[in-house]
Design a protein around this motif. Sequence first.
Motif, PDB file in Angstrom:
ATOM      1  N   GLU A 149       0.925  -1.072   0.173  1.00  0.00           N
ATOM      2  CA  GLU A 149      -0.015   0.069  -0.068  1.00  0.00           C
ATOM      3  C   GLU A 149       0.659   1.239  -0.104  1.00  0.00           C
ATOM      4  N   GLN A 150       2.248   1.152   0.855  1.00  0.00           N
ATOM      5  CA  GLN A 150       2.784   2.434   0.795  1.00  0.00           C
ATOM      6  C   GLN A 150       3.586   2.541  -0.713  1.00  0.00           C
ATOM      7  N   LEU A 151       3.902   1.508  -1.134  1.00  0.00           N
ATOM      8  CA  LEU A 151       4.641   1.533  -2.354  1.00  0.00           C
ATOM      9  C   LEU A 151       3.691   1.993  -3.620  1.00  0.00           C
ATOM     10  N   ALA A 152       2.231   1.666  -3.357  1.00  0.00           N
ATOM     11  CA  ALA A 152       1.475   1.980  -4.303  1.00  0.00           C
ATOM     12  C   ALA A 152       1.071   3.437  -4.242  1.00  0.00           C
ATOM     13  N   PHE A 153       1.122   3.928  -3.064  1.00  0.00           N
ATOM     14  CA  PHE A 153       0.609   5.387  -2.767  1.00  0.00           C
ATOM     15  C   PHE A 153       2.000   6.339  -3.133  1.00  0.00           C
ATOM     16  N   GLN A 154       3.230   5.903  -3.005  1.00  0.00           N
ATOM     17  CA  GLN A 154       4.530   6.510  -3.537  1.00  0.00           C
ATOM     18  C   GLN A 154       4.284   6.797  -4.805  1.00  0.00           C
ATOM     19  N   LYS A 155       3.961   5.801  -5.719  1.00  0.00           N
ATOM     20  CA  LYS A 155       3.769   5.673  -7.189  1.00  0.00           C
ATOM     21  C   LYS A 155       2.708   6.889  -7.648  1.00  0.00           C
TER      22      LYS A 155
END
Length: 130
Positions: free
Chosen positions: A117-123
């Motif tokens: 979820e954090q990686l997706a938000f960073q994108k």
Amino acid sequence: MAKHVFLSNGWLDAVEALRPEWPESPAEVKGLLINLIITGGPDGDVRVHADSGIVERGLHPDAATTVTVPYPVAERLYVQNDPSLVMSSIMSGELTIEGDSAQVMSMINVQGEPTPEQLAFQKKIQAITA
């Protein structure tokens, strides 16, 4: 999706629009309240605060810590998620901490790999940043 210059009003508006999608903050940053002064941005200096890792406009009167950082360093830290830059910026004097430096160290020492979820938000943050 429209792209905006990092920390411009348009960028801050776009980040605020993503607030419902913001992933849960790591335990190490929950409860941390830090003022950030970003100097030398395209529109001048920017004053924001991070409340449990969530960036909001303006300085918070209850923050025990204020970090001052040049715009290029802030952009690499936030958009590119390059935490290794923090220590070198502190050592070089580019990043200054006034107040409780332990709060900044807590943010640096976030344990483990980012969640999906954090990686997706960073994108998403990268996608709105010009």
